[in-house]
Scaffold this motif. Structure first.
Motif, PDB file in Angstrom:
ATOM      1  N   TYR A   1       0.893  -1.686  -0.119  1.00  0.00           N
ATOM      2  CA  TYR A   1       0.080   0.431   0.036  1.00  0.00           C
ATOM      3  C   TYR A   1       1.008   1.442  -0.168  1.00  0.00           C
ATOM      4  O   TYR A   1       0.505   2.329   0.783  1.00  0.00           O
ATOM      5  CB  TYR A   1      -0.825   0.325   0.972  1.00  0.00           C
ATOM      6  CG  TYR A   1      -1.686  -1.395   1.530  1.00  0.00           C
ATOM      7  CD1 TYR A   1      -2.316  -2.183   0.266  1.00  0.00           C
ATOM      8  CD2 TYR A   1      -1.369  -1.314   2.794  1.00  0.00           C
ATOM      9  CE1 TYR A   1      -2.680  -3.294   1.039  1.00  0.00           C
ATOM     10  CE2 TYR A   1      -1.698  -3.261   3.616  1.00  0.00           C
ATOM     11  CZ  TYR A   1      -2.788  -4.029   2.765  1.00  0.00           C
ATOM     12  OH  TYR A   1      -3.366  -5.037   2.828  1.00  0.00           O
ATOM     13  N   ILE A   2       2.194   1.097  -0.545  1.00  0.00           N
ATOM     14  CA  ILE A   2       2.837   2.369  -0.804  1.00  0.00           C
ATOM     15  C   ILE A   2       2.525   3.338  -1.310  1.00  0.00           C
ATOM     16  O   ILE A   2       1.588   3.156  -2.597  1.00  0.00           O
ATOM     17  CB  ILE A   2       4.402   1.976  -1.251  1.00  0.00           C
ATOM     18  CG1 ILE A   2       5.604   2.643  -0.859  1.00  0.00           C
ATOM     19  CG2 ILE A   2       3.759   1.556  -2.688  1.00  0.00           C
ATOM     20  CD1 ILE A   2       6.670   2.605  -1.131  1.00  0.00           C
ATOM     21  N   SER A   3       2.544   4.622  -0.787  1.00  0.00           N
ATOM     22  CA  SER A   3       2.107   6.351  -1.108  1.00  0.00           C
ATOM     23  C   SER A   3       3.473   6.835  -2.174  1.00  0.00           C
ATOM     24  O   SER A   3       2.253   7.983  -2.469  1.00  0.00           O
ATOM     25  CB  SER A   3       1.116   6.820  -0.437  1.00  0.00           C
ATOM     26  OG  SER A   3       2.262   7.108   1.062  1.00  0.00           O
ATOM     27  N   ASP A   4       4.635   6.647  -2.016  1.00  0.00           N
ATOM     28  CA  ASP A   4       5.222   7.590  -2.009  1.00  0.00           C
ATOM     29  C   ASP A   4       6.541   6.572  -2.405  1.00  0.00           C
ATOM     30  O   ASP A   4       6.802   5.349  -1.031  1.00  0.00           O
ATOM     31  CB  ASP A   4       5.590   8.734  -0.944  1.00  0.00           C
ATOM     32  CG  ASP A   4       6.771   9.587  -1.090  1.00  0.00           C
ATOM     33  OD1 ASP A   4       6.768   9.211  -2.886  1.00  0.00           O
ATOM     34  OD2 ASP A   4       7.700  10.240  -0.885  1.00  0.00           O
ATOM     35  N   GLN A   5       7.778   6.475  -3.229  1.00  0.00           N
ATOM     36  CA  GLN A   5       8.659   5.886  -4.164  1.00  0.00           C
ATOM     37  C   GLN A   5       9.436   6.652  -4.657  1.00  0.00           C
ATOM     38  O   GLN A   5      10.783   5.914  -4.226  1.00  0.00           O
ATOM     39  CB  GLN A   5       7.829   4.938  -5.222  1.00  0.00           C
ATOM     40  CG  GLN A   5       7.542   4.075  -5.180  1.00  0.00           C
ATOM     41  CD  GLN A   5       6.226   3.843  -6.165  1.00  0.00           C
ATOM     42  OE1 GLN A   5       6.961   4.396  -7.102  1.00  0.00           O
ATOM     43  NE2 GLN A   5       5.100   2.393  -6.236  1.00  0.00           N
TER      44      GLN A   5
ATOM     45  N   PRO B   1      11.713   0.497 -12.328  1.00  0.00           N
ATOM     46  CA  PRO B   1      11.331   0.140 -11.356  1.00  0.00           C
ATOM     47  C   PRO B   1      10.320   0.869 -10.686  1.00  0.00           C
ATOM     48  O   PRO B   1      10.554   1.645 -10.209  1.00  0.00           O
ATOM     49  CB  PRO B   1      12.910  -0.646 -10.118  1.00  0.00           C
ATOM     50  CG  PRO B   1      13.480   0.757 -11.561  1.00  0.00           C
ATOM     51  CD  PRO B   1      12.919   0.888 -13.038  1.00  0.00           C
ATOM     52  N   LEU B   2       9.890  -0.005  -9.371  1.00  0.00           N
ATOM     53  CA  LEU B   2       8.807   0.885  -8.554  1.00  0.00           C
ATOM     54  C   LEU B   2      10.204   2.166  -7.553  1.00  0.00           C
ATOM     55  O   LEU B   2       9.435   2.682  -8.051  1.00  0.00           O
ATOM     56  CB  LEU B   2       8.005  -0.534  -8.213  1.00  0.00           C
ATOM     57  CG  LEU B   2       7.260  -0.007  -6.766  1.00  0.00           C
ATOM     58  CD1 LEU B   2       5.653   0.401  -8.468  1.00  0.00           C
ATOM     59  CD2 LEU B   2       6.105  -1.189  -6.226  1.00  0.00           C
ATOM     60  N   LEU B   3      11.035   1.032  -7.056  1.00  0.00           N
ATOM     61  CA  LEU B   3      11.421   1.996  -6.098  1.00  0.00           C
ATOM     62  C   LEU B   3      12.830   2.191  -6.815  1.00  0.00           C
ATOM     63  O   LEU B   3      13.295   1.641  -7.854  1.00  0.00           O
ATOM     64  CB  LEU B   3      11.713   0.781  -4.882  1.00  0.00           C
ATOM     65  CG  LEU B   3      10.436   0.081  -3.699  1.00  0.00           C
ATOM     66  CD1 LEU B   3      11.254  -0.670  -2.952  1.00  0.00           C
ATOM     67  CD2 LEU B   3       9.858   1.679  -3.509  1.00  0.00           C
TER      68      LEU B   3
END
Length: 1054
Positions: free
Chosen positions: A625-629, A789-791
């Motif tokens: 549920y990440i909201s910031d990366q 990539p996501l991160l």
């Protein structure tokens, strides 16, 4: 507000009647409202000069819509029409009345093979309805369009007659055709009319005799009326149902004459009770013309509150009390302790009082909700606080609410003015003046968050600060990497032995330790990385101690080192930082013998490489549920890809959360978290249906993120009993919305059920009403984003272990909770923990079942394909089997078509599924979560503390159940390992005969495949697999029998 499309004329139209001419008419479509002009017979250059009216209330966001104006030819004698051309005009180009100009538009094609030519002349503008001339030219029955006739009214319902004198007519050469629009609240029949009982039946008779009804309608229609109804919104191509009606005069107040109403809410069943429901809130309501009370309004009815277009406007009367001067002193004390009391009906607001001050300054704002105003007079009293008896009256100022001006941002704040104090009767002036500002505004006013509110009048003390709306920012988090390399000249306290040295590093409440050096030496070496989470501003210090382990329960400190975090370098990538040597301070030596420290020439030292990692994103929430990366370092941030706007409208059907005065009550507020920005709405006191109507905006840097909103009950209103213990804000429910599931530029207005899992089972605590809009700034940025990539890249170049990620996330959550708990008002720890899902990693039998069935649902697709292929091989459906054989032969003959066929098939499947795409954001699914059929003991286990607090018998029972479940998993894992070991034993010669047979088969297969074309091999293998059941045996195949006979390592297990 009305939209007027004045159809003036057209030129050089395409002839369509076969005689070199046409009979054109114009049809206008705007926001599901259709209207048309009369037909101009036999004219390629017609002149209409007709106005078509549309209700803008049907299209709130009309600036993003278009007006479609189509020209048709009326066919005769065979009914029908032919297309002559169309024009599409964006609503963003619409002007107000007075600024309109005559424009000609080139007619465009509707289809590729349409033959279109000519131009159409139009005037398009907006205007208030009252300012338009009430004129209607008679139209023959053959030319009256269907859309211009009012909807049929039922015979059983009656309306009342009201007299009205029509205004004088203007522009008699221009006729006006009014479009009846069925709205949610009111149905406006914009013909000058009064509808009687006889007229109602005549209007319904239009289906039989249209010409007679038109004459009757002209006789009875005298004045404009407003018809209030309770049916849902009706658009074009829909049939009007029988509404409950009430008729009143348009120019005055609404006088209801019919009491028949329909309850708009239906009782949903249990299955629909957990579903997301569509809502139709009145977003971005217009300002009332002339102010709230018909007085000195400063704005026209067309103006909007631009920053609050996703919420319903709530009007407030604001009173700013700035200061006072020259107040009269008390005759006894010769001084004054003044305060101000603001009174509006039954509501009283009071400023703080100053002691012994004749010229006090308060600068406080009071806000009174317009919906609760019970008086037409606002009174402001100035009083002198007395220790004993009643407070002394110093004077007052009275305001008539009809004279209060209206203000909305971005207008500058209203300038306060000095007012002379009056006596109680208002007959004379007293000594002293007070500076005040009074205006009417909305929740968009800058004074709204800090104002005293009339609906929270009974809250005092610290509770006043705890009910206000606030915006919080999470602290900037860094990863602190401490690389402990080595130490030199470590001298133990016991000189007769070499030390077993380890290093302990502590930052705030976080402590980590290296392993003990494997060799006993005075120059130990570790080369271990210890990672911590720190937050700006750096308040803690890095405390390092070198310890000698005497035995497992006792360590002897050999040296100590304190370093400020600001000393270390900030690293943005994976480049190595410089290492440094630090001298260790003898533990306790500096404090006891400070004078001898200067004589010490020799000391132990330690070699460290310490840096602050700016290339990572510090995870303080679950990656699901990440909201910031974004990485910590701002230099590495990419530009935003969109804007997220959320309007928190309100809640409905909340359950009582606590007892107050012998009854249940709820004081609800909402917290929203996205990225580093947290928002908290104001607390609405003692209601189960709070209305917040607050709007917030976030910059979006990645659309594959989640915004989380939670509703809580405020238990810190200043009325808690002393010694009752620390109260905790109760959780009411939570909503998550993934931004990637939202369409761009669309406003989602839904009501989300607030579901909470209790020890007794899942429970619906109410519904949260939201309006959400995600605006994507660039398609190129979105395509670029989905390729990366996501991160941040440091998570992949130098990744953390799974244990490190869990521990660092827990530490980051604690730091965020502590920092936000120090704000005013505080965002408490229980709120932060619930929003960040701090307990998502805890064991739960319910979650385990849910994840197991999620896996099974994925495998079921593969199982279904396998079953379908088995039916094809066994010829259960001969037609399908024959088609598969044909497709197989085509792919064998043309192997270059295999990949294009696969991708084309996926494209067609995706195109087909577009019809069934979800129309609303996904929400928590009780069936998917396995929350409806869960056993009560499993829920009790989920809510158990860690370590457990249950009785031994219960713990033993749960342990035995866990052992049985783990035994099944152990069997499945063992079977998988057995199959893998059999595959390894094919060439391992653990079974000499099996390996010999296999390698001989491999040699024979290699020779055959060398001399045989690949197409032939694939054809033979495929036909063998698809052979008819007549040529099949019920026994297992030869390869399966051979594989199952191979040995595995299960024989070696104890």
């Amino acid at each position: 507000m009305k939209l007027l499309v004045e159809v003036v004329d057209a030129h050089d139209l395409m002839p369509k009647d076969g005689e070199g001419s046409a009979s054109p008419f114009v049809e206008v479509d705007f926001g599901n409202q259709l209207s048309r002009t009369t037909t101009a017979p036999k004219n390629l250059n017609p002149i209409w000069n007709q106005k078509l009216l549309f209700n803008l209330e049907e299209a709130r966001n009309y600036h993003h819509q278009t007006i479609e104006i189509s020209v048709y030819h009326q066919r005769k004698p065979i009914p029908g029409r032919n297309f002559l051309g169309r024009v599409r005009i964006p609503c963003s180009n619409i002007v107000k009345k007075g600024d309109e100009v005559y424009q000609r538009f080139q007619l465009e094609r509707k289809w590729l093979f349409s033959f279109v030519k000519g131009e159409i002349g139009l005037k398009i503008y907006t205007s208030s309805f009252e300012s338009e001339p009430k004129h209607h030219s008679p139209i023959s029955s053959s030319q009256t369009p269907i859309s211009s006739s009012p909807p049929d009214l039922p015979d059983s319902e009656t309306t009342s007659l009201t007299s009205y004198k029509p205004s004088s007519l203007s522009n008699p050469e221009v006729s006006i055709i009014y479009t009846p629009v069925a709205t949610t609240g009111t149905l406006e029949i914009d013909n000058p009319a009064v509808i009687s009982t006889e007229a109602t039946s005549n209007i319904k008779a239009t289906e039989c005799n249209h010409s007679d009804s038109t004459k009757t309608l002209e006789e009875v229609i005298k004045e404009p009326v407003e018809v209030t109804k309770t049916t849902p919104q009706v658009h074009k191509h829909q049939v009007f149902s029988k509404p409950g009606l009430s008729v009143g005069n348009k120019s005055g107040c609404i006088q209801p004459t019919m009491q028949h109403q329909v309850n708009p809410q239906e009782h949903p069943n249990q299955e629909d009770d957990y579903e997301v429901r569509d809502t139709s809130p009145q977003l971005g309501d217009r300002w009332p013309s002339g102010g709230a009370y018909g007085g000195r309004g400063w704005m026209s009815a067309e103006r909007y509150a631009s920053t609050y277009d996703l919420v319903e406007q709530m009007f407030y009367l604001y009173v700013r009390v700035v200061k006072a001067k020259d107040l009269p002193p008390n005759t006894v004390t010769a001084t004054c302790d003044p305060y101000v009391e603001v009174k509006l009906g039954n509501y009283k607001g009071r400023t703080k009082h100053f002691e012994k001050k004749l010229n006090p300054e308060w600068n406080q704002v009071f806000a009174f909700s317009k919906d609760r105003i019970q008086s037409s007079v606002l009174e402001v009293f100035v009083k002198d606080k007395e220790m004993v008896g009643r407070d002394e009256y110093l004077g007052r100022v009275v305001f008539d609410l009809n004279e209060v001006p209206t203000r909305v941002p971005p207008d500058s704040p209203l300038a306060p003015q000095w007012y002379r104090l009056e006596d109680r009767r208002g007959e004379g002036k007293l000594r002293g003046e007070i500076m005040l500002a009074v205006w009417l505004g909305t929740q968009a006013d800058e004074a709204f968050p800090e104002a005293w509110h009339s609906d929270a009048a009974f809250v005092h003390g610290e509770g006043v600060f705890n009910i206000r709306s606030k915006v919080y920012v999470s602290p900037k988090l860094w990863y602190l990497r401490v690389n402990v390399i080595e130490a030199q000249d470590i001298i133990p306290n016991d000189r007769s032995r070499l030390p077993d040295v380890s290093v302990k590093v502590q930052v705030g409440s976080q402590g980590l330790r290296t392993a003990i050096c494997p060799t006993r030496t005075a120059n130990p070496m570790w080369n271990e990385d210890l990672v911590f989470v720190v937050a700006e501003p750096f308040e803690e210090q890095l405390i390092l101690t070198v310890e000698d382990q005497l035995h497992p329960s006792k360590d002897d400190v050999l040296g100590r080192l304190n370093l400020p975090l600001s000393l270390f370098e900030k690293r943005l990538d994976h480049r190595p930082v410089h290492s440094r040597w630090f001298n260790l301070e003898k533990f306790g030596f500096g404090a006891l013998e400070a004078d001898r420290r200067k004589e010490l020439k020799f000391s132990s030292r330690i070699h460290l490489r310490v840096c602050l990692e700016g290339g990572y994103h510090v995870l303080d929430e679950s990656t699901m549920y990440i909201s910031d990366q974004r990485p910590t370092a701002k230099q590495l941030w990419k530009p935003p890809v969109g804007i997220l706007e959320v309007g928190i409208l309100g809640a409905q059907g909340l359950l009582p959360m606590k007892m107050k005065d012998g009854r249940g009550c709820t004081d609800a507020y909402t917290v929203a978290k996205y990225g580093q920005k947290w928002v908290r709405t104001r607390t609405i006191l003692d209601t189960f249906s709070p209305k917040w109507n607050e709007q917030y905006t976030w910059e979006v840097y990645d659309s594959c993120t989640v915004i989380t909103m939670g509703v809580f009950d405020n238990c810190h209103l200043g009325s808690e009993k002393p010694g009752a213990g620390a109260a905790r804000d109760s959780r009411i429910g939570k909503v998550r919305i993934r931004l990637s599931t939202l369409e761009s530029h669309r406003v989602y207005t839904h009501s989300y059920p607030l579901l909470v899992l209790h020890p007794s089972g899942v429970k619906k605590m109410g519904e949260l009403q939201l309006a959400v809009r995600f605006t994507s700034l660039s398609l190129a940025n979105t395509i670029y984003l989905y390729q990366h990539p996501l991160l941040p890249k440091m998570h992949y170049l130098h990744p953390f272990t799974v244990n490190q990620v869990d521990n660092l996330r827990y530490q980051a959550m604690n730091i965020v909770a502590v920092r936000l708990g120090r704000a005013e008002p505080p965002l408490r720890k229980e709120v932060v923990e619930y929003m960040l899902d701090v307990d998502s990693h805890m064991w739960s039998m319910r979650r385990s079942k849910a994840n197991f069935f999620r896996i099974m649902s994925l495998i079921s697709g593969i199982i279904s394909i396998n079953r379908w292929f088995g039916d094809v091989c066994h010829w259960r459906n001969p037609v399908t089997s024959v088609l598969v054989h044909i497709l197989f032969l085509i792919l064998i003959w043309y192997p270059e078509l295999i990949l294009p066929t696969v991708f084309l098939y996926m494209f067609l499947i995706g195109l087909w599924n577009y019809r069934f795409r979800p129309r609303q954001p996904p929400h928590m699914d009780t069936k998917l979560s396995w929350a409806e059929a869960v056993h009560p003991d499993e829920l009790d286990e989920e809510f158990d503390t860690f370590p457990t607090s249950r009785q031994h018998d219960v713990v033993r029972l749960r342990y035995d159940r866990l052992r049985s479940v783990a035994g099944r998993i152990q069997t499945v894992v063992g079977d998988i390992a057995t199959q893998g070991e059999r595959f390894q034993s094919l060439l391992a010669w653990r079974d000499p005969r099996g390996t010999s047979l296999f390698i001989v088969f491999c040699l024979f297969a290699a020779v055959v495949l060398y001399v045989t074309p690949f197409r032939v091999v694939a054809l033979v293998a495929g036909l063998y697999m698809l052979r008819h059941p007549r040529f099949r045996s019920k026994l297992p195949s030869v390869p399966s029998n051979f594989f199952k006979r191979l040995p595995a390592r299960t024989d070696s297990l104890l």
